[in-house]
Scaffold this motif. Structure first.
Motif, mmCIF file in Angstrom:
data_model
loop_
_atom_site.group_PDB
_atom_site.id
_atom_site.type_symbol
_atom_site.label_atom_id
_atom_site.label_comp_id
_atom_site.label_asym_id
_atom_site.label_seq_id
_atom_site.Cartn_x
_atom_site.Cartn_y
_atom_site.Cartn_z
ATOM 1 N N LEU A 59 0.869 -1.174 0.000
ATOM 2 C CA LEU A 59 0.000 0.000 0.000
ATOM 3 C C LEU A 59 0.905 1.223 0.000
ATOM 4 C CD1 LEU A 59 -3.104 0.630 0.224
ATOM 5 C CD2 LEU A 59 -2.714 0.973 2.669
ATOM 6 N N GLN A 60 0.624 2.156 -0.920
ATOM 7 C CA GLN A 60 1.405 3.383 -1.021
ATOM 8 C C GLN A 60 0.613 4.566 -0.455
ATOM 9 O OE1 GLN A 60 1.705 1.100 -3.847
ATOM 10 N NE2 GLN A 60 3.572 0.600 -2.729
ATOM 11 N N PRO A 61 1.308 5.657 -0.126
ATOM 12 C CA PRO A 61 0.609 6.874 0.293
ATOM 13 C C PRO A 61 -0.397 7.295 -0.776
ATOM 14 C CG PRO A 61 2.969 7.085 0.690
ATOM 15 C CD PRO A 61 2.782 5.829 -0.109
ATOM 16 N N ASN A 62 -1.529 7.795 -0.338
ATOM 17 C CA ASN A 62 -2.602 8.281 -1.223
ATOM 18 C C ASN A 62 -3.312 7.168 -1.987
ATOM 19 O OD1 ASN A 62 -0.354 10.582 -1.283
ATOM 20 N ND2 ASN A 62 -2.349 11.556 -1.490
ATOM 21 N N GLU A 63 -3.008 5.914 -1.695
ATOM 22 C CA GLU A 63 -3.625 4.821 -2.437
ATOM 23 C C GLU A 63 -4.948 4.402 -1.794
ATOM 24 O OE1 GLU A 63 -2.667 0.314 -4.155
ATOM 25 O OE2 GLU A 63 -1.204 1.335 -2.881
ATOM 26 N N PHE A 64 -5.908 4.089 -2.641
ATOM 27 C CA PHE A 64 -7.207 3.577 -2.210
ATOM 28 C C PHE A 64 -7.331 2.158 -2.761
ATOM 29 C CE2 PHE A 64 -12.082 4.051 -3.005
ATOM 30 C CZ PHE A 64 -12.331 3.138 -1.994
ATOM 31 N N TRP A 92 -9.873 -0.862 2.138
ATOM 32 C CA TRP A 92 -11.306 -0.924 2.412
ATOM 33 C C TRP A 92 -11.853 -2.291 2.008
ATOM 34 C CZ3 TRP A 92 -14.554 4.040 1.368
ATOM 35 C CH2 TRP A 92 -15.868 3.870 1.848
ATOM 36 N N VAL A 93 -12.390 -3.014 2.980
ATOM 37 C CA VAL A 93 -13.093 -4.265 2.695
ATOM 38 C C VAL A 93 -14.542 -3.925 2.375
ATOM 39 C CG1 VAL A 93 -14.044 -6.365 3.735
ATOM 40 C CG2 VAL A 93 -11.632 -5.805 4.036
ATOM 41 N N THR A 94 -15.011 -4.342 1.207
ATOM 42 C CA THR A 94 -16.375 -3.999 0.809
ATOM 43 C C THR A 94 -16.876 -4.938 -0.278
ATOM 44 O OG1 THR A 94 -17.799 -2.199 -0.013
ATOM 45 C CG2 THR A 94 -15.594 -2.361 -0.947
ATOM 46 N N HIS A 95 -18.212 -4.998 -0.360
ATOM 47 C CA HIS A 95 -18.873 -5.635 -1.502
ATOM 48 C C HIS A 95 -19.581 -4.591 -2.362
ATOM 49 C CE1 HIS A 95 -18.198 -9.708 -0.025
ATOM 50 N NE2 HIS A 95 -18.606 -9.318 1.153
ATOM 51 N N ASN A 96 -19.517 -3.318 -1.925
ATOM 52 C CA ASN A 96 -20.244 -2.247 -2.590
ATOM 53 C C ASN A 96 -19.621 -1.935 -3.949
ATOM 54 O OD1 ASN A 96 -20.599 0.818 -3.167
ATOM 55 N ND2 ASN A 96 -22.242 0.348 -1.734
ATOM 56 N N SER A 97 -20.423 -1.993 -4.996
ATOM 57 C CA SER A 97 -19.896 -1.826 -6.354
ATOM 58 C C SER A 97 -19.331 -0.431 -6.580
ATOM 59 C CB SER A 97 -20.986 -2.128 -7.392
ATOM 60 O OG SER A 97 -22.113 -1.284 -7.200
ATOM 61 N N ASP A 98 -19.937 0.600 -5.965
ATOM 62 C CA ASP A 98 -19.421 1.955 -6.133
ATOM 63 C C ASP A 98 -18.036 2.079 -5.513
ATOM 64 O OD1 ASP A 98 -21.638 2.862 -7.490
ATOM 65 O OD2 ASP A 98 -22.641 3.614 -5.686
ATOM 66 N N GLU A 99 -17.859 1.518 -4.329
ATOM 67 C CA GLU A 99 -16.569 1.594 -3.653
ATOM 68 C C GLU A 99 -15.512 0.801 -4.423
ATOM 69 O OE1 GLU A 99 -19.068 2.050 0.467
ATOM 70 O OE2 GLU A 99 -17.947 0.191 0.117
ATOM 71 N N ILE A 100 -15.918 -0.333 -4.969
ATOM 72 C CA ILE A 100 -14.989 -1.129 -5.773
ATOM 73 C C ILE A 100 -14.561 -0.359 -7.021
ATOM 74 C CG2 ILE A 100 -14.804 -3.201 -7.210
ATOM 75 C CD1 ILE A 100 -16.571 -4.629 -5.130
ATOM 76 N N SER A 101 -15.530 0.283 -7.685
ATOM 77 C CA SER A 101 -15.225 0.985 -8.935
ATOM 78 C C SER A 101 -14.347 2.211 -8.705
ATOM 79 C CB SER A 101 -16.522 1.402 -9.644
ATOM 80 O OG SER A 101 -17.221 2.378 -8.886
ATOM 81 N N GLN A 102 -14.399 2.811 -7.512
ATOM 82 C CA GLN A 102 -13.616 4.005 -7.227
ATOM 83 C C GLN A 102 -12.191 3.692 -6.760
ATOM 84 O OE1 GLN A 102 -15.921 6.281 -4.381
ATOM 85 N NE2 GLN A 102 -17.730 6.250 -5.702
ATOM 86 N N SER A 103 -11.922 2.431 -6.493
ATOM 87 C CA SER A 103 -10.614 2.075 -5.940
ATOM 88 C C SER A 103 -9.517 2.224 -6.978
ATOM 89 C CB SER A 103 -10.644 0.634 -5.427
ATOM 90 O OG SER A 103 -10.772 -0.284 -6.495
ATOM 91 N N HIS A 104 -8.287 2.435 -6.494
ATOM 92 C CA HIS A 104 -7.123 2.486 -7.373
ATOM 93 C C HIS A 104 -6.669 1.074 -7.720
ATOM 94 C CE1 HIS A 104 -6.157 6.512 -5.153
ATOM 95 N NE2 HIS A 104 -7.117 6.649 -6.044
ATOM 96 N N ASN A 105 -6.756 0.195 -6.756
ATOM 97 C CA ASN A 105 -6.341 -1.195 -6.950
ATOM 98 C C ASN A 105 -7.310 -2.098 -6.210
ATOM 99 O OD1 ASN A 105 -3.761 -1.098 -8.486
ATOM 100 N ND2 ASN A 105 -3.119 0.169 -6.751
ATOM 101 N N LEU A 106 -7.422 -3.317 -6.689
ATOM 102 C CA LEU A 106 -8.389 -4.262 -6.145
ATOM 103 C C LEU A 106 -7.698 -5.579 -5.839
ATOM 104 C CD1 LEU A 106 -11.425 -4.948 -5.586
ATOM 105 C CD2 LEU A 106 -11.550 -5.717 -7.960
ATOM 106 N N LEU A 107 -7.937 -6.083 -4.632
ATOM 107 C CA LEU A 107 -7.451 -7.397 -4.249
ATOM 108 C C LEU A 107 -8.660 -8.289 -4.020
ATOM 109 C CD1 LEU A 107 -5.218 -9.381 -3.312
ATOM 110 C CD2 LEU A 107 -5.488 -8.427 -1.013
ATOM 111 N N ARG A 108 -8.769 -9.339 -4.816
ATOM 112 C CA ARG A 108 -9.861 -10.298 -4.656
ATOM 113 C C ARG A 108 -9.341 -11.505 -3.881
ATOM 114 N NH1 ARG A 108 -14.289 -9.045 -7.712
ATOM 115 N NH2 ARG A 108 -13.938 -7.624 -9.485
#
Length: 224
Positions: free
Chosen positions: A34-39, A197-213
């Motif tokens: 995780l880097q600074p400013n990363e979502f 951020w742990v979430t199932h919310n599609s909006d939060e997923i779409s706004q992320s910089h990177n995704l870990l499944r």
């Protein structure tokens, strides 16, 4: 499981994290940065260890094996209170204490021996669409959504370097989800914190910089 590593300086790094409980493997050899400013968003099916991973990062659970580094230092070499001021965890089920909302929002100042910044608290309440008289409300009289917003506001009175969020919008209606999304976005873009951020919310997923499944651990089949 391993997300994409890059060459920028890591704020947080997990190396080969494993976690077992009751002789069952929950997390198997997971690495992430995780880097600074990363979502970064973590998603996956129930029971795959998402919340457990956040608790491990928050130093609430020790991993069975593996290492965690904050700005290049193994967190085992850091004082727990120092680490937890830099890495703040917001539970899925908000944990409030004392009698009133004021008790909770003054707590971060009191444990540091600082003067309570009442104006900052009031600005935060309005930012989260909570009226100022909420300060005097008993915590037992709060709705689930109000408790979650108060808990998050308490966590950001002193900004951490990393904010760990566990399904924090699950009890919120659409209006208040958008309010929380805006607050978190401001923290990332203006204050420069990193968010996991742990979430199932599609909006939060779409706004992320990177995704870990994450996936549930499946034991290898025994050879015949």
């Amino acid at each position: 499981m391993e997300d994409e590593m890059n060459n920028t300086e890591n704020l947080l790094e997990l190396r080969n994290i494993c976690f077992s409980a009751d002789q069952q493997i929950i997390i198997d050899n997971l690495s992430l940065t995780l880097q600074p400013n990363e979502f970064k968003v973590i998603t996956g099916p129930s029971g795959c260890g998402k919340s457990t991973l956040l608790k491990i990062i928050a130093s609430l659970f020790p991993p069975t094996s593996g290492d965690i580094f904050l700005k290049g230092k193994n967190i085992l070499t850091l004082k727990p209170e120092t680490y937890r001021q830099q890495v703040s965890y917001c539970f899925q089920t908000p944990v409030l204490f004392g009698d009133t909302v004021s008790d909770n929002l003054q707590f971060p100042y009191k444990i540091r021996g600082d003067k309570v910044d009442l104006e900052k608290i009031k600005r935060g309440l309005l930012q989260f669409d909570l009226p100022l008289h909420t300060l005097d409300k008993k915590i037992d009289d709060l709705s689930g959504g109000e408790k979650q917003r108060v808990a998050l506001l308490r966590n950001i009175q002193y900004l951490p370097e990393i904010l760990l969020l566990d399904e924090i919008t699950s009890a919120l209606d659409d209006k208040n989800k958008q309010i929380v999304h805006q607050v978190i976005d401001d923290l990332i873009t203006r204050a420069g914190i990193a968010v996991l951020w742990v979430t199932h919310n599609s909006d939060e997923i779409s706004q992320s910089h990177n995704l870990l499944r994450m996936t549930k651990y499946e034991a290898p089949e025994a050879k015949q």
